[in-house]
Design an enzyme around this catalytic site. Structure first.
Site, short mmCIF file in Angstrom:
data_model
loop_
_atom_site.label_atom_id
_atom_site.label_comp_id
_atom_site.label_asym_id
_atom_site.label_seq_id
_atom_site.Cartn_x
_atom_site.Cartn_y
_atom_site.Cartn_z
N LYS A 1 -1.85 -5.71 13.74
CA LYS A 1 -0.73 -5.17 14.52
C LYS A 1 -0.86 -5.52 16.00
CE LYS A 1 1.74 -3.43 11.18
NZ LYS A 1 3.06 -3.98 10.85
N THR B 1 6.91 7.82 5.39
CA THR B 1 7.38 6.80 4.43
C THR B 1 6.38 6.75 3.28
OG1 THR B 1 6.07 4.96 5.27
CG2 THR B 1 8.15 5.41 6.41
N ASP C 1 13.19 -7.90 0.02
CA ASP C 1 12.05 -7.08 -0.41
C ASP C 1 11.49 -7.66 -1.70
OD1 ASP C 1 11.20 -3.97 0.58
OD2 ASP C 1 10.45 -4.59 -1.40
N TYR D 1 -6.01 -3.76 9.92
CA TYR D 1 -4.67 -3.33 10.34
C TYR D 1 -4.57 -3.32 11.87
CZ TYR D 1 -0.30 -0.59 10.05
OH TYR D 1 1.01 -0.15 10.15
N1 LIG Z 1 4.74 4.57 8.01
C1 LIG Z 1 4.01 4.56 9.11
O1 LIG Z 1 3.37 5.56 9.49
C2 LIG Z 1 3.96 3.30 9.95
C3 LIG Z 1 3.42 3.40 11.23
C4 LIG Z 1 3.35 2.27 12.03
C5 LIG Z 1 3.84 1.07 11.55
N2 LIG Z 1 4.37 0.98 10.30
C6 LIG Z 1 4.86 -0.33 9.87
O2 LIG Z 1 6.21 -0.22 9.48
C7 LIG Z 1 6.51 -1.24 8.54
C8 LIG Z 1 7.22 -0.61 7.35
O3 LIG Z 1 6.34 0.31 6.74
P1 LIG Z 1 6.83 1.59 5.93
O4 LIG Z 1 6.01 2.72 6.38
O5 LIG Z 1 8.29 1.71 5.96
O6 LIG Z 1 6.30 1.18 4.47
P2 LIG Z 1 6.95 1.22 3.03
O7 LIG Z 1 5.82 1.00 2.10
O8 LIG Z 1 7.80 2.43 2.86
O9 LIG Z 1 7.92 -0.05 3.03
C9 LIG Z 1 7.41 -1.33 3.09
C10 LIG Z 1 8.33 -2.24 2.29
O10 LIG Z 1 7.80 -3.56 2.39
C11 LIG Z 1 7.89 -4.14 1.11
N3 LIG Z 1 6.89 -5.18 0.94
C12 LIG Z 1 5.55 -5.02 0.86
N4 LIG Z 1 4.96 -6.19 0.64
C13 LIG Z 1 5.94 -7.11 0.60
C14 LIG Z 1 5.94 -8.51 0.39
N5 LIG Z 1 4.82 -9.19 0.18
N6 LIG Z 1 7.13 -9.16 0.42
C15 LIG Z 1 8.28 -8.48 0.61
N7 LIG Z 1 8.34 -7.13 0.80
C16 LIG Z 1 7.18 -6.48 0.79
C17 LIG Z 1 7.67 -3.02 0.13
O11 LIG Z 1 8.18 -3.31 -1.17
C18 LIG Z 1 8.41 -1.88 0.81
O12 LIG Z 1 9.76 -1.81 0.38
C19 LIG Z 1 5.18 -1.91 8.18
O13 LIG Z 1 5.08 -3.11 8.92
C20 LIG Z 1 4.16 -0.90 8.66
O14 LIG Z 1 2.93 -1.50 8.98
C21 LIG Z 1 4.44 2.07 9.48
#
Ligand SMILES: NC(=O)c1ccc[n+]([C@@H]2O[C@H](COP(=O)([O-])OP(=O)(O)OC[C@H]3O[C@@H](n4cnc5c(N)ncnc54)[C@H](O)[C@@H]3O)[C@@H](O)[C@H]2O)c1
Length: 270
Positions: free
Chosen positions: A155, A185, A36, A151
């Site tokens: 995706k 999240t 991370d 986005y």
């Molecule tokens: N939360 C939702 O509703 C949702 C829905 C569909 C898909 N997603 C996908 O799930 C995945 C995780 O998302 P989340 O909701 O847990 O988000 P989050 O923000 O809680 O966690 C994302 C993590 O990625 C890290 N990160 C961001 N940029 C980075 C970089 N350049 N290098 C290294 N680490 C980096 C952040 O520090 C964070 O810890 C993402 O790919 C997101 O698109 C989330």
């Protein structure tokens, strides 16, 4: 202990879905490489799951050289990689006419390019042990949302990249995706923390609530495990039924009980 003696890399593992996946893999016996950009959160989580067996790696997934170092660090420490979870990602808001080229490129770089590059660097090592990749895509990758142009595009690319890698690199490895719907999240607090948005979600979310990150982690762990030994190129949508809906009005609510529905059917036939 499905992951005893296995090594799993989780990118974006310090928060949300990634953190839940880290805890799930660690709980099932894996050595987890938690990658991370946030060193403080990384140390906290790796400490929580019992430091010694795991590895925290500070990475910026925007930098391919840093991704190379993440893969090297995993190999140096554990000598193998069984699963790569490409989870790090960023959201994006704006229609095509409202976002600029820098923003577009940043979304593509973290949400798509980093998936490509980390996979490219890990595949030779995954192949040696019959490993797998799990990409975190999104329900926003299978259809469009208002104001999510970059986005949506990113995706969708992840979902089809998953399929491409799945057929190109089988049978040595398996490659699958998980597509979460709305998940509670930090990334989604702009939505889950807004009562107006959540009221608008009400007719859309069949489960009447966002997913918990642990509910997405369960699907990730399944796809990475031997329980999914013949699952390859699949996009497992974990959205509580959100995309099961055609988008038509809620006839049950609008027309009342069965007798009203029968009336509506005969009206349609006429
Ligand atoms: N939360 C939702 O509703 C949702 C829905 C569909 C898909 N997603 C996908 O799930 C995945 C995780 O998302 P989340 O909701 O847990 O988000 P989050 O923000 O809680 O966690 C994302 C993590 O990625 C890290 N990160 C961001 N940029 C980075 C970089 N350049 N290098 C290294 N680490 C980096 C952040 O520090 C964070 O810890 C993402 O790919 C997101 O698109 C989330």
């Amino acid at each position: 202990m499905r992951f005893a003696n296995k090594v799993v890399i989780v990118t974006g593992g310090a928060s949300g879905i990634g953190e839940a996946a880290v805890r799930r893999f660690a709980g099932e016996g894996a050595s987890v490489v938690v990658a991370d950009i946030r060193p403080d959160a990384l140390e906290r989580i790796v400490g929580d799951i019992g430091g010694e067996q795991h590895l925290a790696v500070e990475v910026d997934m925007l930098d391919p050289a840093v991704i190379d170092r993440m893969v090297d660090a995993a190999l140096d420490r554990f000598g193998r990689i069984d699963t790569l979870v490409n989870n790090a990602g960023m959201g994006s808001f704006g229609r095509v006419t409202e976002i600029d080229l820098d923003h577009w490129r940043q979304v593509m770089a973290i949400d798509v390019e980093a998936v490509f590059w980390a996979s490219r660097q890990a595949i030779p090592h995954l192949s040696r042990v019959g490993g797998s990749i799990v990409n975190i895509a999104s329900a926003s990758g299978i259809a469009a949302d208002y104001g999510f142009a970059a986005y949506n595009a990113a995706k969708a690319a992840v979902i089809n990249l998953t399929r491409a890698m799945a057929i190109d690199h089988a049978p040595e490895i398996r490659v699958n995706a998980v597509s979460p719907g709305l998940t509670a999240t930090p990334l989604a607090t702009g939505l889950t923390g807004n009562p107006v948005i959540m009221a608008a979600y009400e007719p859309v979310l069949a489960m009447k609530r966002p997913a918990e990150p642990s509910e997405i982690a369960g699907a990730i762990a399944f796809l990475a495990s031997d329980d999914a030994s013949y699952v390859n190129g699949h996009n497992l949508v974990v959205d509580g039924g959100m995309t099961a809906h055609t988008g038509q009005p809620n006839f049950t609510r609008l027309l009342g009980g069965e007798s009203h529905l029968a009336g509506a059917e005969s009206a349609v036939r006429r």
